[in-house]
Design a protein around this motif. Structure first.
Motif, PDB file in Angstrom:
ATOM      1  N   VAL A   1       0.809  -1.285  -0.003  1.00 44.71           N
ATOM      2  CA  VAL A   1       0.106  -0.040  -0.046  1.00 44.71           C
ATOM      3  C   VAL A   1       0.990   1.298   0.110  1.00 44.71           C
ATOM      4  CG1 VAL A   1      -1.682   1.426   1.226  1.00 44.71           C
ATOM      5  CG2 VAL A   1      -2.058  -1.185   1.181  1.00 44.71           C
ATOM      6  N   ALA A   2       1.828   1.124   0.754  1.00 41.90           N
ATOM      7  CA  ALA A   2       2.834   2.332   0.713  1.00 41.90           C
ATOM      8  C   ALA A   2       3.566   2.541  -0.607  1.00 41.90           C
ATOM      9  CB  ALA A   2       3.950   2.130   1.911  1.00 41.90           C
ATOM     10  N   GLY A   3       3.747   1.469  -1.354  1.00 44.00           N
ATOM     11  CA  GLY A   3       4.384   1.622  -2.779  1.00 44.00           C
ATOM     12  C   GLY A   3       3.319   1.953  -3.516  1.00 44.00           C
ATOM     13  N   ILE A   4       2.056   1.652  -3.431  1.00 43.89           N
ATOM     14  CA  ILE A   4       1.015   2.288  -4.272  1.00 43.89           C
ATOM     15  C   ILE A   4       0.775   3.799  -4.107  1.00 43.89           C
ATOM     16  CG2 ILE A   4      -1.501   2.176  -4.727  1.00 43.89           C
ATOM     17  CD1 ILE A   4      -1.420  -0.865  -4.057  1.00 43.89           C
ATOM     18  N   VAL A   5       0.805   4.104  -2.896  1.00 44.57           N
ATOM     19  CA  VAL A   5       0.562   5.366  -2.689  1.00 44.57           C
ATOM     20  C   VAL A   5       1.624   6.432  -3.193  1.00 44.57           C
ATOM     21  CG1 VAL A   5       0.584   7.267  -0.695  1.00 44.57           C
ATOM     22  CG2 VAL A   5      -0.455   5.261  -0.689  1.00 44.57           C
ATOM     23  N   LEU A   6       3.133   5.915  -3.090  1.00 42.71           N
ATOM     24  CA  LEU A   6       4.301   6.729  -3.612  1.00 42.71           C
ATOM     25  C   LEU A   6       4.234   6.726  -5.126  1.00 42.71           C
ATOM     26  CD1 LEU A   6       7.235   5.444  -1.186  1.00 42.71           C
ATOM     27  CD2 LEU A   6       6.128   7.766  -1.418  1.00 42.71           C
TER      28      LEU A   6
ATOM     29  N   LEU B   1       0.818  16.459   0.467  1.00 43.62           N
ATOM     30  CA  LEU B   1       0.661  16.286   2.141  1.00 43.62           C
ATOM     31  C   LEU B   1      -0.158  14.848   2.242  1.00 43.62           C
ATOM     32  CD1 LEU B   1       0.017  20.007   2.960  1.00 43.62           C
ATOM     33  CD2 LEU B   1       2.238  18.493   3.285  1.00 43.62           C
ATOM     34  N   VAL B   2      -1.410  14.832   1.723  1.00 44.39           N
ATOM     35  CA  VAL B   2      -2.088  13.768   1.760  1.00 44.39           C
ATOM     36  C   VAL B   2      -1.302  12.222   1.750  1.00 44.39           C
ATOM     37  CG1 VAL B   2      -4.077  12.164   0.769  1.00 44.39           C
ATOM     38  CG2 VAL B   2      -4.257  14.515   1.088  1.00 44.39           C
ATOM     39  N   VAL B   3      -0.575  12.308   0.445  1.00 41.80           N
ATOM     40  CA  VAL B   3       0.443  11.035   0.342  1.00 41.80           C
ATOM     41  C   VAL B   3       1.522  10.867   1.556  1.00 41.80           C
ATOM     42  CG1 VAL B   3       2.423  10.091  -1.163  1.00 41.80           C
ATOM     43  CG2 VAL B   3       0.256  11.224  -2.054  1.00 41.80           C
ATOM     44  N   LEU B   4       2.075  12.067   2.011  1.00 46.01           N
ATOM     45  CA  LEU B   4       2.805  11.940   3.022  1.00 46.01           C
ATOM     46  C   LEU B   4       2.217  11.273   4.107  1.00 46.01           C
ATOM     47  CD1 LEU B   4       5.403  12.512   4.452  1.00 46.01           C
ATOM     48  CD2 LEU B   4       4.732  14.853   5.179  1.00 46.01           C
ATOM     49  N   ALA B   5       0.910  11.730   4.613  1.00 46.62           N
ATOM     50  CA  ALA B   5       0.123  11.128   5.458  1.00 46.62           C
ATOM     51  C   ALA B   5      -0.106   9.679   5.636  1.00 46.62           C
ATOM     52  CB  ALA B   5      -0.973  12.169   5.914  1.00 46.62           C
ATOM     53  N   ALA B   6      -0.341   9.407   4.285  1.00 46.02           N
ATOM     54  CA  ALA B   6      -0.551   7.890   4.034  1.00 46.02           C
ATOM     55  C   ALA B   6       0.834   7.116   4.220  1.00 46.02           C
ATOM     56  CB  ALA B   6      -1.021   7.665   2.453  1.00 46.02           C
ATOM     57  N   VAL B   7       1.903   7.547   3.858  1.00 45.13           N
ATOM     58  CA  VAL B   7       3.092   6.831   3.791  1.00 45.13           C
ATOM     59  C   VAL B   7       3.545   6.520   5.309  1.00 45.13           C
ATOM     60  CG1 VAL B   7       5.593   6.865   3.614  1.00 45.13           C
ATOM     61  CG2 VAL B   7       3.773   7.501   1.814  1.00 45.13           C
ATOM     62  N   GLN B   8       3.365   7.716   6.101  1.00 42.79           N
ATOM     63  CA  GLN B   8       3.470   7.760   7.569  1.00 42.79           C
ATOM     64  C   GLN B   8       2.489   6.705   8.240  1.00 42.79           C
ATOM     65  OE1 GLN B   8       3.422  11.636   8.855  1.00 42.79           O
ATOM     66  NE2 GLN B   8       5.570  11.963   8.514  1.00 42.79           N
ATOM     67  N   ARG B   9       1.128   6.668   7.674  1.00 44.78           N
ATOM     68  CA  ARG B   9       0.287   5.780   8.400  1.00 44.78           C
ATOM     69  C   ARG B   9       0.960   4.221   8.132  1.00 44.78           C
ATOM     70  NH1 ARG B   9      -2.025   1.837   9.429  1.00 44.78           N
ATOM     71  NH2 ARG B   9      -4.429   1.581   9.858  1.00 44.78           N
ATOM     72  N   PHE B  10       1.397   4.071   7.090  1.00 45.27           N
ATOM     73  CA  PHE B  10       1.820   2.615   6.672  1.00 45.27           C
ATOM     74  C   PHE B  10       3.132   2.350   6.996  1.00 45.27           C
ATOM     75  CE2 PHE B  10      -1.820   3.390   3.977  1.00 45.27           C
ATOM     76  CZ  PHE B  10      -2.765   2.382   4.398  1.00 45.27           C
ATOM     77  N   GLY B  11       3.736   3.280   7.639  1.00 45.10           N
ATOM     78  CA  GLY B  11       5.253   2.919   8.138  1.00 45.10           C
ATOM     79  C   GLY B  11       6.485   3.265   7.086  1.00 45.10           C
ATOM     80  N   ARG B  12       7.513   2.883   7.440  1.00 49.50           N
ATOM     81  CA  ARG B  12       8.859   3.267   6.838  1.00 49.50           C
ATOM     82  C   ARG B  12       8.784   2.655   5.547  1.00 49.50           C
ATOM     83  NH1 ARG B  12      13.925   2.330   5.871  1.00 49.50           N
ATOM     84  NH2 ARG B  12      13.876   0.212   6.819  1.00 49.50           N
ATOM     85  N   VAL B  13       9.122   3.469   4.532  1.00 45.63           N
ATOM     86  CA  VAL B  13       9.225   2.513   3.225  1.00 45.63           C
ATOM     87  C   VAL B  13      10.552   2.437   2.620  1.00 45.63           C
ATOM     88  CG1 VAL B  13       8.303   2.972   0.556  1.00 45.63           C
ATOM     89  CG2 VAL B  13       6.992   3.888   2.534  1.00 45.63           C
TER      90      VAL B  13
END
Length: 272
Positions: free
Chosen positions: A199-204, A254-266
């Protein structure tokens, strides 16, 4: 001496060791923050809502919000299985495959766009054949999707591979021993356990796709996306002219940043 007295001494003894790294880190943080603050300071004199309501801005936003999800979906559907193979198998040519995955990340986007033009441009066999049946691969929304996918897909592949690599293979073996096939094991065991990284990869990937400029400019300067429209506005009117669309992209970031932080370190590199 009691432990209660010794701990403060140890803690204070580490302060000089961390002082220099902290100061150096503070400098780079200030360097990161100043452009944001300076840019946001210019927004007060700009009619952001009015400018985003213009036909040109609406078309650019629509095109970006249409193409980026499609590029992300293509990258995910094709990239996640590749990531699983890279995480679980060793085979002849694996290093070449890894290099091909990383290559779009290190090649300048404009160069990547030029590469795409040599493959699918209107005067190439592929591009000419597609245009002959009414599906132009350049200067079209499809061209935008091709450019976005080229530069953004590595993000989901790399992060998904790291996620699969962190899954204990014994859990997959246990699933197979219970009679589940490879696809069922992948779907019910591997995929859920690596979900956070995927999910983090999808967001990025989405963030990279929606912000892509260089390759998109080469392959499909028209129709405009948000980044290409920002460039046009900048050439015509300078910094103040691009504030509205830039703020819209910043909000998405900023939304992407929040999502990445939600799913942990990438992870950012492929673990070998």
């Amino acid at each position: 001496m009691s432990l209660a007295r010794r701990f403060p001494t140890r803690r204070s003894s580490r302060l000089p060791e961390l002082l220099v790294p902290a100061l150096l880190g503070a400098l780079v943080l200030v360097y990161f923050a100043i452009p944001f603050v300076a840019f946001l300071a210019r927004t007060g004199a700009v009619d952001v809502v009015g400018e985003l309501s213009t036909p040109e801005a609406r078309v650019a936003i629509r095109n970006s919000l249409l193409t980026a999800p499609i590029s992300t979906a293509i990258s995910t559907v094709l990239g996640v299985p590749l990531a699983y193979v890279l995480a679980r198998r060793s085979f002849v040519g694996k290093r070449l495959v890894e290099a091909l995955v990383i290559l779009p990340l290190i090649v300048p986007p404009v160069v990547g766009g030029a590469m795409l033009l040599t493959a699918v441009g209107r005067f190439t066999p592929i591009g000419a054949a597609a245009a002959a049946v009414g599906i132009p691969l350049t200067d079209s929304l499809l061209g935008v999707i091709l450019a976005q996918t080229f530069v953004a897909a590595p993000f989901v592949i790399i992060t998904a591979r790291a996620g699969f690599g962190a899954v204990d293979e014994r859990l997959e073996q246990a699933s197979r021993s219970l009679g589940y096939g490879p696809l069922s094991t992948f779907w019910n065991v591997s995929l859920p356990l690596a979900r956070g990284a995927i999910v983090a990869g999808i967001v990025l990937t989405f963030a990279r796709a929606i912000g892509e400029f260089g390759a998109t400019m080469m392959v499909a300067y028209n129709p405009r996306t948000m980044p290409t429209r920002i460039w046009v506005e900048f050439i015509a009117g300078g910094i103040d002219a691009i504030v509205p669309l830039a703020l819209a992209l910043l909000a998405i970031t900023l939304v992407v940043l929040a999502a990445v932080q939600r799913f942990g370190r990438v992870p950012t590199v492929i673990d070998r």
